[in-house]
Design an enzyme around this catalytic site. Structure first.
Site, PDB file in Angstrom:
ATOM      1  N   LYS A   1      19.953  -7.143   7.074  1.00 12.94           N
ATOM      2  CA  LYS A   1      19.267  -8.321   8.857  1.00 12.94           C
ATOM      3  C   LYS A   1      18.584  -6.783   9.735  1.00 12.94           C
ATOM      4  O   LYS A   1      18.001  -7.047  10.583  1.00 12.94           O
ATOM      5  CB  LYS A   1      20.685  -9.065   9.603  1.00 12.94           C
ATOM      6  CG  LYS A   1      20.207  -9.339  10.700  1.00 12.94           C
ATOM      7  CD  LYS A   1      20.967 -10.306  10.664  1.00 12.94           C
ATOM      8  CE  LYS A   1      20.908 -10.846  12.275  1.00 12.94           C
ATOM      9  NZ  LYS A   1      22.189 -11.710  12.668  1.00 12.94           N
TER      10      LYS A   1
ATOM     11  N   GLU B   1      24.627   1.113   3.094  1.00 11.99           N
ATOM     12  CA  GLU B   1      24.914   1.525   1.613  1.00 11.99           C
ATOM     13  C   GLU B   1      23.081   0.592   1.406  1.00 11.99           C
ATOM     14  O   GLU B   1      22.705   1.153   1.076  1.00 11.99           O
ATOM     15  CB  GLU B   1      26.031  -0.490   1.672  1.00 11.99           C
ATOM     16  CG  GLU B   1      27.073   0.028   1.407  1.00 11.99           C
ATOM     17  CD  GLU B   1      27.879  -0.079   2.957  1.00 11.99           C
ATOM     18  OE1 GLU B   1      26.985  -0.013   3.933  1.00 11.99           O
ATOM     19  OE2 GLU B   1      28.422  -0.769   3.528  1.00 11.99           O
TER      20      GLU B   1
ATOM     21  N   GLY C   1      24.393 -13.025   8.705  1.00 13.53           N
ATOM     22  CA  GLY C   1      23.880 -12.619   7.290  1.00 13.53           C
ATOM     23  C   GLY C   1      24.219 -13.077   6.470  1.00 13.53           C
ATOM     24  O   GLY C   1      23.242 -13.999   5.175  1.00 13.53           O
ATOM     25  N   ARG C   2      25.442 -13.990   6.923  1.00 16.65           N
ATOM     26  CA  ARG C   2      26.198 -15.157   5.084  1.00 16.65           C
ATOM     27  C   ARG C   2      25.228 -16.478   5.217  1.00 16.65           C
ATOM     28  O   ARG C   2      26.040 -17.195   4.784  1.00 16.65           O
ATOM     29  CB  ARG C   2      27.683 -14.658   6.177  1.00 16.65           C
ATOM     30  CG  ARG C   2      27.887 -15.651   7.102  1.00 16.65           C
ATOM     31  CD  ARG C   2      29.846 -15.280   7.260  1.00 16.65           C
ATOM     32  NE  ARG C   2      30.115 -15.318   8.050  1.00 16.65           N
ATOM     33  CZ  ARG C   2      30.062 -14.164   9.812  1.00 16.65           C
ATOM     34  NH1 ARG C   2      29.649 -13.245   9.266  1.00 16.65           N
ATOM     35  NH2 ARG C   2      30.356 -14.661  10.611  1.00 16.65           N
TER      36      ARG C   2
ATOM     37  N   GLU D   1      34.681 -14.282   6.762  1.00 16.99           N
ATOM     38  CA  GLU D   1      33.752 -13.148   7.740  1.00 16.99           C
ATOM     39  C   GLU D   1      33.646 -13.991   8.765  1.00 16.99           C
ATOM     40  O   GLU D   1      34.604 -13.395   9.832  1.00 16.99           O
ATOM     41  CB  GLU D   1      33.080 -12.811   6.978  1.00 16.99           C
ATOM     42  CG  GLU D   1      32.236 -11.380   8.163  1.00 16.99           C
ATOM     43  CD  GLU D   1      30.932 -10.892   7.414  1.00 16.99           C
ATOM     44  OE1 GLU D   1      31.287 -10.004   6.924  1.00 16.99           O
ATOM     45  OE2 GLU D   1      29.767 -11.407   7.597  1.00 16.99           O
TER      46      GLU D   1
ATOM     47  N   HIS E   1      42.761 -19.547 -18.564  1.00 17.41           N
ATOM     48  CA  HIS E   1      43.149 -18.620 -19.160  1.00 17.41           C
ATOM     49  C   HIS E   1      43.323 -16.760 -18.631  1.00 17.41           C
ATOM     50  O   HIS E   1      43.633 -16.048 -19.305  1.00 17.41           O
ATOM     51  CB  HIS E   1      42.345 -18.498 -20.724  1.00 17.41           C
ATOM     52  CG  HIS E   1      42.226 -19.263 -21.203  1.00 17.41           C
ATOM     53  ND1 HIS E   1      42.716 -19.786 -22.449  1.00 17.41           N
ATOM     54  CD2 HIS E   1      41.321 -20.329 -20.670  1.00 17.41           C
ATOM     55  CE1 HIS E   1      42.263 -20.389 -22.877  1.00 17.41           C
ATOM     56  NE2 HIS E   1      41.323 -21.390 -21.845  1.00 17.41           N
TER      57      HIS E   1
ATOM     58  N   LYS F   1      33.593   0.945   9.435  1.00 21.05           N
ATOM     59  CA  LYS F   1      32.430   1.316   9.496  1.00 21.05           C
ATOM     60  C   LYS F   1      32.199   3.252   9.524  1.00 21.05           C
ATOM     61  O   LYS F   1      32.101   3.176   9.961  1.00 21.05           O
ATOM     62  CB  LYS F   1      30.677   0.137   9.443  1.00 21.05           C
ATOM     63  CG  LYS F   1      30.372  -0.673   8.688  1.00 21.05           C
ATOM     64  CD  LYS F   1      29.356  -1.819   9.018  1.00 21.05           C
ATOM     65  CE  LYS F   1      29.491  -3.059   8.673  1.00 21.05           C
ATOM     66  NZ  LYS F   1      28.272  -3.453   9.174  1.00 21.05           N
TER      67      LYS F   1
HETATM   68  O1  F6P Z   1      30.148  -6.819   6.710  1.00 18.24           O
HETATM   69  C1  F6P Z   1      29.278  -6.788   7.851  1.00 18.24           C
HETATM   70  C2  F6P Z   1      27.749  -7.293   7.345  1.00 18.24           C
HETATM   71  O2  F6P Z   1      27.004  -7.592   9.425  1.00 18.24           O
HETATM   72  C3  F6P Z   1      27.789  -9.022   6.930  1.00 18.24           C
HETATM   73  O3  F6P Z   1      27.214  -9.439   8.030  1.00 18.24           O
HETATM   74  C4  F6P Z   1      26.098  -8.927   6.980  1.00 18.24           C
HETATM   75  O4  F6P Z   1      25.568 -10.223   5.691  1.00 18.24           O
HETATM   76  C5  F6P Z   1      26.278  -7.656   5.684  1.00 18.24           C
HETATM   77  O5  F6P Z   1      26.919  -6.496   6.702  1.00 18.24           O
HETATM   78  C6  F6P Z   1      24.861  -6.573   5.762  1.00 18.24           C
HETATM   79  O6  F6P Z   1      24.038  -6.039   6.897  1.00 18.24           O
HETATM   80  P1  F6P Z   1      22.543  -6.070   6.803  1.00 18.24           P
HETATM   81  O7  F6P Z   1      21.702  -7.416   6.282  1.00 18.24           O
HETATM   82  O8  F6P Z   1      22.149  -5.938   8.581  1.00 18.24           O
HETATM   83  O9  F6P Z   1      22.561  -5.388   5.956  1.00 18.24           O
END
Ligand code: F6P
Length: 548
Positions: free
Chosen positions: A206, A212, A266-267, A352, A383, A511
């Site tokens: 987003k 990452e 995002g979610r 979240e 199990h 972060k």
């Molecule tokens: O974990 C925090 C967060 O902002 C989530 O809400 C989001 O889905 C994720 O990081 C990834 O963010 P982005 O889509 O901006 O890379």
């Protein structure tokens, strides 16, 4: 601050709770032959059975009173009208527009978003079809056979969950991969499984700043350059983001850039172009069917009376346990192997969203909020951790999910799966009494002393609640319905707790600290004087073990 109406509704529920001291779920069934009929909701071919919950008609009435006191209907109307329901970020949350297949106007903060939504969806689906059909070629002129989505959180869990759930619909010549972790092993192991010359990478973020994702995207780009040359990058990369400029800076052209908007959390973004990998896999029509499933539930959520409104009931049941019984967890157990990632998806969606401890005014919340969500597919879970569900000191309410008809699997085996699912929910509420255990052990020929020693270990207290979602089969439309049900459940809970379910400030601190620590971990000299003793000690030990 709770309104006086909400406080009053909470008091009424608190008083009512004592009615359950000596009443078990088994008693409720014994007293009321109509219980199943009255405590389930059918929606098309999906059935929500909540008759095995620890509640009666009075509980339901009082919980609905709570929803009314919290003005769920008004807040729902504001949500669908695109008002700012995420005040800490000053945004609406309008993911419902992404699955509004009729195209009727939907406003985000006073502006109709539907023409942009439809145009972007068409662009994304046309691209997906071109990849799927083979019309779009790799740098060497070959068709793509591997698609790697690079993203994390909402930019990973949704498409990864749905691709697994709908795997029978994925074109057989395509393999979908998902890389999320900044642990380089994630990308390295994926790269071993793909043929780079026939691999399309989708950078999904987003913000297009997430550490990452950007780290993995750069490493993947380098892998393409090393193997295929710099000129191949354009053909092998595309991106999904709200940040058009950052995507351009990364070197991805306008025709391979699929946008969405800051009013999509995002979610909640699986319905947007973030679903590109899924759309490539299952095709345009199936992807649109998935959207239709979400739209079905939007209509149900808006139109059904509260007492027959599945997401409202789901929310209220969890609030009943969370705030009046102090049950801290909620398990989601799909008896559907392909929903293996659904619990992980729901963890982000629920935890979240509702893992908050201040209300919309910034005041501490006086009740408990979001539960700990976890789960694994049944029968595997039986199990692993079901022992605790049956005989542990912690009560864990369970959502069971079960398909009537299997897709692309053995129908005989499916009977066993169904029997196991039904058996678990029955065992949880029914339990096994001391006299039943004694009689069983006696029938096995044990003497009185042996029975007395063994019986306590074999007694199950029962009275452990669950709901069951039964659906015809796990089609794209069914999956859309399931996801949207949980989304709206989370929203209703947030209304009652008076919290902002669309922000996630709690992830920020970690972060920031990781960014501060990264140079200390990588650099030759660690300046650890500003760190706490534990972090400094761990860093020193890391260095000594790494030999730096
Ligand atoms: O974990 C925090 C967060 O902002 C989530 O809400 C989001 O889905 C994720 O990081 C990834 O963010 P982005 O889509 O901006 O890379």
């Amino acid at each position: 601050m709770k309104s006086p109406e909400v406080s009053e509704a909470l008091y009424a529920l608190e008083a009512h709770r004592s009615d359950f001291h000596d009443v078990t779920i088994a008693d409720l069934f014994a007293r009321d032959p109509q219980r199943f009929a009255d405590f389930h909701v059918a929606f098309g071919d999906l059935l929500f059975d909540f008759s095995k919950q620890r509640l009666d008609r009075e509980t339901r009435k009082l919980l609905i009173d709570l929803a009314c006191a919290a003005k769920v209907e008004d807040r729902r109307a504001a949500f669908f009208a695109g008002e700012i329901v995420n005040p800490t970020e000053g945004r609406p949350a309008l993911h419902m527009a992404l699955r509004n297949m009729s195209g009727t106007p939907m406003q985000a903060d006073g502006h109709d978003v539907m023409s942009d939504v439809i145009a972007e969806r068409q662009k994304m689906l046309a691209f997906a079809e071109a990849v799927r059909s083979g019309a779009l070629k790799s740098a060497s002129g070959e068709t793509f056979t591997h698609v790697v989505n690079i993203g994390i959180g909402g930019s990973d869990l949704g498409p990864a969950m749905a691709a697994r759930a709908l795997s029978p619909y994925v074109a057989p010549h395509l393999t979908l991969h998902f890389v999320a972790n900044v642990d380089g092993a994630d990308l390295a192991d994926t790269l071993k499984r793909v043929d780079l010359a026939r691999t399309l990478f989708i950078v999904s973020s987003k913000t297009f700043t997430t550490l990452e994702t950007m780290t993995n995207a750069r490493a993947a780009r380098q892998a393409v350059i090393d193997k295929l040359g710099g000129a191949a990058v354009a053909a092998h990369f595309c991106a999904v983001s709200t940040a058009a400029k950052e995507v351009a800076v990364f070197g991805i052209g306008e025709d391979r850039r699929f946008l969405f908007w800051d009013w999509v959390g995002g979610r909640y973004s699986l319905w947007s172009s973030i679903g590109l990998s899924l759309a490539i896999g299952i095709g345009k029509e199936n992807f649109e069917d998935f959207l239709r499933g979400g739209e079905d539930i939007d209509k149900h959520f808006v139109e059904a009376p509260l007492a027959g409104n599945i997401p409202v009931l789901m929310a209220l049941i969890e609030i009943w346990y969370r705030d009046f019984w102090d049950y801290a967890t909620q398990a989601v157990i799909p008896y559907d192997q392909r929903l293996a990632r659904f619990p992980a998806y729901l963890q982000q969606l629920e935890m979240e969203s509702n893992g908050k401890s201040v209300d919309l005014a910034g005041e501490p919340i006086e009740t408990s909020t979001g539960a700990v969500i976890f789960g694994e597919p049944g029968t595997n879970a039986q199990h692993a951790f079901f022992q605790l569900f049956h005989q542990g000191t912690e009560i864990v309410p369970v959502d069971f999910l079960l398909a009537v008809n299997p897709i692309a699997s053995d129908p005989e085996q499916h009977h066993l799966l169904v029997a196991n699912c039904l058996a678990q929910s029955e065992a949880l509420f029914r339990g096994r009494t001391q006299p039943e255990v004694d009689a069983k052990l006696k029938a096995q020929g044990l003497d009185a002393a042996a029975i007395a020693a063994l019986a306590p270990h074999k007694v199950f207290s029962g009275n452990r609640p669950s709901s069951t979602f039964l659906y015809k089969s796990l089609t794209p439309r069914t999956l859309g319905r399931l996801v949207a049900l949980y989304e709206h459940k989370v929203f209703v809970q947030a209304i009652i707790w008076n919290i902002d379910p669309f922000d996630q400030w709690g992830v920020e601190l970690g972060k920031e600290l990781a960014l501060r620590l990264a140079p200390l971990v990588a650099g030759p000299q660690a300046a650890t004087q500003d760190l706490d003793a534990s972090t400094a000690g761990l860093l020193a030990h890391l260095r000594s073990l790494a030999g730096t």
